[in-house]
Design an enzyme around this catalytic site. Structure first.
Site, PDB file in Angstrom:
ATOM      1  N   PRO A  26       0.660  -1.200  -0.007  1.00 52.88           N
ATOM      2  CA  PRO A  26      -0.054  -0.008   0.010  1.00 52.88           C
ATOM      3  C   PRO A  26       0.825   1.432   0.104  1.00 52.88           C
ATOM      4  O   PRO A  26       1.936   1.496   0.749  1.00 52.88           O
ATOM      5  CB  PRO A  26      -1.005  -0.310   1.146  1.00 52.88           C
ATOM      6  CG  PRO A  26      -0.065  -1.255   2.316  1.00 52.88           C
ATOM      7  CD  PRO A  26       0.563  -2.034   1.177  1.00 52.88           C
ATOM      8  N   ALA A  59      -4.127   3.531   1.632  1.00 54.70           N
ATOM      9  CA  ALA A  59      -4.750   3.453   2.887  1.00 54.70           C
ATOM     10  C   ALA A  59      -5.817   4.244   2.253  1.00 54.70           C
ATOM     11  O   ALA A  59      -5.677   5.485   1.748  1.00 54.70           O
ATOM     12  CB  ALA A  59      -3.949   4.178   4.008  1.00 54.70           C
ATOM     13  N   TYR A 190      -1.227   3.747  13.314  1.00 49.30           N
ATOM     14  CA  TYR A 190      -2.853   4.206  13.102  1.00 49.30           C
ATOM     15  C   TYR A 190      -3.690   3.856  14.256  1.00 49.30           C
ATOM     16  O   TYR A 190      -3.014   3.007  15.166  1.00 49.30           O
ATOM     17  CB  TYR A 190      -3.268   3.919  11.826  1.00 49.30           C
ATOM     18  CG  TYR A 190      -2.348   4.744  10.757  1.00 49.30           C
ATOM     19  CD1 TYR A 190      -2.391   6.386  10.730  1.00 49.30           C
ATOM     20  CD2 TYR A 190      -1.333   4.308  10.100  1.00 49.30           C
ATOM     21  CE1 TYR A 190      -1.696   7.012  10.050  1.00 49.30           C
ATOM     22  CE2 TYR A 190      -0.961   4.939   8.976  1.00 49.30           C
ATOM     23  CZ  TYR A 190      -0.859   6.379   8.970  1.00 49.30           C
ATOM     24  OH  TYR A 190      -0.070   7.105   8.128  1.00 49.30           O
ATOM     25  N   ARG A 237      -2.649  -6.070   8.388  1.00 51.69           N
ATOM     26  CA  ARG A 237      -1.114  -5.603   8.454  1.00 51.69           C
ATOM     27  C   ARG A 237      -0.933  -4.870   9.455  1.00 51.69           C
ATOM     28  O   ARG A 237      -1.431  -4.354  10.129  1.00 51.69           O
ATOM     29  CB  ARG A 237      -1.257  -4.264   7.304  1.00 51.69           C
ATOM     30  CG  ARG A 237       0.254  -3.944   6.829  1.00 51.69           C
ATOM     31  CD  ARG A 237       0.268  -2.998   5.692  1.00 51.69           C
ATOM     32  NE  ARG A 237       1.658  -3.325   5.028  1.00 51.69           N
ATOM     33  CZ  ARG A 237       2.446  -2.375   4.474  1.00 51.69           C
ATOM     34  NH1 ARG A 237       2.285  -1.136   4.240  1.00 51.69           N
ATOM     35  NH2 ARG A 237       3.628  -2.993   3.784  1.00 51.69           N
ATOM     36  N   GLY A 327       7.145  -1.564  -1.645  1.00 50.85           N
ATOM     37  CA  GLY A 327       6.440  -0.292  -1.542  1.00 50.85           C
ATOM     38  C   GLY A 327       7.358   0.739  -2.436  1.00 50.85           C
ATOM     39  O   GLY A 327       7.085   0.982  -3.934  1.00 50.85           O
TER      40      GLY A 327
HETATM   41  C1  FMN Z   1       5.050   7.078  -0.221  1.00 51.75           C
HETATM   42  C2  FMN Z   1       4.648   6.070   0.489  1.00 51.75           C
HETATM   43  C3  FMN Z   1       3.424   5.957   0.954  1.00 51.75           C
HETATM   44  C4  FMN Z   1       3.124   4.864   1.793  1.00 51.75           C
HETATM   45  N1  FMN Z   1       1.664   4.517   2.029  1.00 51.75           N
HETATM   46  C5  FMN Z   1       1.199   3.628   2.867  1.00 51.75           C
HETATM   47  C6  FMN Z   1       0.126   3.321   3.073  1.00 51.75           C
HETATM   48  O1  FMN Z   1      -1.023   3.610   2.311  1.00 51.75           O
HETATM   49  N2  FMN Z   1      -0.263   2.224   3.808  1.00 51.75           N
HETATM   50  C7  FMN Z   1       0.446   1.362   4.403  1.00 51.75           C
HETATM   51  O2  FMN Z   1       0.156   0.601   5.067  1.00 51.75           O
HETATM   52  N3  FMN Z   1       1.882   1.604   4.221  1.00 51.75           N
HETATM   53  C8  FMN Z   1       2.338   2.862   3.413  1.00 51.75           C
HETATM   54  N4  FMN Z   1       3.556   2.797   3.169  1.00 51.75           N
HETATM   55  C9  FMN Z   1       4.681   1.761   3.820  1.00 51.75           C
HETATM   56  C10 FMN Z   1       4.750   0.898   2.382  1.00 51.75           C
HETATM   57  O3  FMN Z   1       3.643   0.154   2.350  1.00 51.75           O
HETATM   58  C11 FMN Z   1       6.201   0.064   2.989  1.00 51.75           C
HETATM   59  O4  FMN Z   1       5.747  -0.707   4.355  1.00 51.75           O
HETATM   60  C12 FMN Z   1       7.579   0.702   2.915  1.00 51.75           C
HETATM   61  O5  FMN Z   1       7.784   1.392   2.059  1.00 51.75           O
HETATM   62  C13 FMN Z   1       8.544  -0.512   3.121  1.00 51.75           C
HETATM   63  O6  FMN Z   1       8.662  -0.932   1.919  1.00 51.75           O
HETATM   64  P1  FMN Z   1       9.612  -0.953   0.827  1.00 51.75           P
HETATM   65  O7  FMN Z   1      11.008  -1.259   1.569  1.00 51.75           O
HETATM   66  O8  FMN Z   1       9.494  -2.124   0.046  1.00 51.75           O
HETATM   67  O9  FMN Z   1       9.561   0.430   0.477  1.00 51.75           O
HETATM   68  C14 FMN Z   1       4.059   3.912   2.212  1.00 51.75           C
HETATM   69  C15 FMN Z   1       5.340   4.005   2.012  1.00 51.75           C
HETATM   70  C16 FMN Z   1       5.776   5.142   1.184  1.00 51.75           C
HETATM   71  C17 FMN Z   1       7.028   5.367   0.875  1.00 51.75           C
END
Ligand code: FMN
Length: 370
Positions: A26, A59, A190, A237, A327
């Site tokens: 997400p 989200a 949250y 999550r 992400g």
């Molecule tokens: C721009 C951005 C927006 C994110 N928005 C959400 C979100 O809406 N919901 C959520 O559970 N995590 C959110 N995250 C966390 C990511 O889902 C993920 O856990 C985090 O980027 C680590 O994974 P990665 O190392 O693959 O980037 C967000 C992260 C980033 C960078």
């Protein structure tokens, strides 16, 4: 060289047979309307990424009082359902699968978003740091103003009941929109996480104190959600080891075990654990909880946090996770699955446009073959 072929094997996650183990994590990108309605631009963005085994949506607020972020989508009105229907139809047209992430921000909502009221939380303790405030009238700059978090008001039983009801309504609306399932957002500080973790939950009633009591709110949310959609289409999550924004728990391992056990009892499709394997988006924990969580749950774990193709393939081959979510790599690589398959280099995102803007820095990242 590591064999990355495990990434491309299909797998069953609850009711879904997904075509590869690469999950789009997400990502809040703030491209809904100012009235929090999903847009055609969002449908294009998700459709570009539809070859992920599973997409988890950004989200999505289940209630106006739980929404504290500029231009994020909601799922409490017919107009929002219609907007999301456009997104899910575009993803399905490309053979993709998508779950909606159900979200309530609790203490992380600024009063600016809710008519000046105080946000609600299990206990009146402010989060650490600051966050994006709404864009002031007439401001057309790129960046949003920042404001510190405030001390929330302590939720009473009727607040708790209304948030639980809102999660149930969100799930019902996700079904109406046509989603393949929902992910309950219990991570990242949250509202559900605020109840789970001991540092933010100082209640002395049935919702605070013991782990059993701190998981009560989550159980009520899962009861409400599973009345609307079968448990094999529900994921959860969590990030029990994250201390960002002033979170913290006295015993994350015990908390993870309790969450795993309750998700087993509900028969959930998966648990999506954020526990970085390297520092980056958040710190890598000293004592990871993955093994305890997985043993207590016995079901499908999706792991997240700073993975690349090789570390993801190793985690899957080693049996510690059924799938890995990505992400940040999904921001600038709409074709992440084929880039991994072909060993093509990954593009780097322009983080200036992560949470603001329109098509630029959103739908305009090319594929490797463009
Ligand atoms: C721009 C951005 C927006 C994110 N928005 C959400 C979100 O809406 N919901 C959520 O559970 N995590 C959110 N995250 C966390 C990511 O889902 C993920 O856990 C985090 O980027 C680590 O994974 P990665 O190392 O693959 O980037 C967000 C992260 C980033 C960078």
């Amino acid at each position: 060289m590591t064999d990355i072929s495990p990434l491309f094997e299909p797998v069953r996650i609850g009711a879904q047979e997904i075509r590869n183990r690469i999950v789009m994590a997400p990502l809040t990108r703030s491209r809904a309307t100012e009235a929090n309605v999903p847009t055609a631009m969002m449908a294009d963005y998700y459709a570009q990424r539809a070859d992920a085994g599973l997409i988890i949506s950004e989200a999505t607020a289940v209630d106006p009082l739980g929404m504290g972020w500029y231009r994020v989508p909601g799922i409490w009105s017919d107009e929002m359902i219609a907007g999301w229907r456009g997104v899910i139809e575009a993803v399905h047209a490309k053979g993709g699968r998508m779950f909606l992430q159900l979200w309530h921000m609790g203490r992380l909502v600024l009063p600016d978003y809710i008519g000046g009221q105080l946000p609600m939380a299990p206990s009146p303790i402010a989060a650490e740091g600051e966050t994006f405030a709404p864009r002031p009238e007439g401001d057309d700059g790129l960046f949003l103003p920042m404001k510190p978090y405030v001390i929330p008001r302590e939720m009473n039983q009727s607040d708790i009941d209304s948030v639980v009801t809102a999660f149930g309504r969100g799930a019902a609306n996700a079904v109406k929109a046509g989603f393949d399932g929902v992910e309950v957002h219990g991570a990242n500080g949250y509202i559900i996480d605020q109840f789970l973790q001991s540092k933010t939950n100082r209640r002395t009633d049935a919702y605070g104190g013991s782990v059993e009591n701190r998981t009560r709110f989550l159980r009520e949310v899962l009861d409400a959600v599973s009345e609307q959609i079968a448990p094999d289409r529900i994921g959860l999550r969590i990030s029990p080891t994250s201390e960002r924004k002033g979170m913290g728990d006295e015993d994350p391992t015990a908390l993870a075990r309790a969450i795993g056990a309750l998700c087993r009892d509900y028969g959930l499709a998966y648990i999506h654990l954020i526990e970085p394997i390297a520092s980056g988006f958040m710190e890598r924990p000293d004592k990871p909880v993955l093994n305890d969580l997985a043993a207590a749950f016995g079901g499908t774990v999706i792991q997240n946090g700073s993975f690349d193709a090789e570390t993801a393939a190793m985690a899957i081959a080693g049996g510690q996770a059924a799938a890995i979510s990505f992400g940040r790599p999904y921001i600038a690589n709409p074709d992440l699955v084929s880039r991994f398959r072909e060993g093509a280099p990954l593009a780097q995102p322009d983080f200036d446009y992560a949470y603001v803007g329109d098509r630029k820095g959103y739908t305009d990242y090319p594929t490797a073959s463009d």
